[in-house]
Design a protein around this motif. Sequence first.
Motif: not given
Length: 150
Positions: A63-66, A68-72, A102-107, A119-130
């Motif tokens: 689930t976690l991989g999916l 995040i994968g949906l955000s790529v 489905r997935s939502r990503t917030t920076v 390069a730089g470092i970005v911290t994302f919040l990934h959320q998955g919803f059914n």
Amino acid sequence: MAGLWFGEFTVGQAFDHEIRRTVTEADNMWFCNATYNPAAIHIDAEYCRTTEFGQPLVNSIFTLGLVIGLSVQDTTLGTTVANLGMTDVVFPKPVFAGDTLRSRTTVLETRPSKSRPNAGIVTFLHQGFNQHGDEVASCKRQALMLRQVA
């Protein structure tokens, strides 16, 4: 390049990713087999009938991989150097075969890399919803992102 460069991310920027994915029983079985996870709660339908869920749970790491994968496609395709870590991982609701995620990503944060000028470092919040809008997974992820070459 579909992914965004480090300088194109801004704190608070949010992406509601267009691609959704229905999880299948085969996804769950394959993932459990590939990662050698023989937990009955994932692979034994008869056992699961006796649990509070009544059916197998989809492996949470799948689930976690999916999620995040949906955000790529919208965020990091071709512009990521590496994942640096994931924290605050939670699974507030179970996922079952047949659920559509489905997935939502917030920076959450951006900062230049101290060791890599490209390069730089970005911290994302990934959320998955059914399909019901229930949050099924979330995590904070730190990614090393390429800067665009001028």
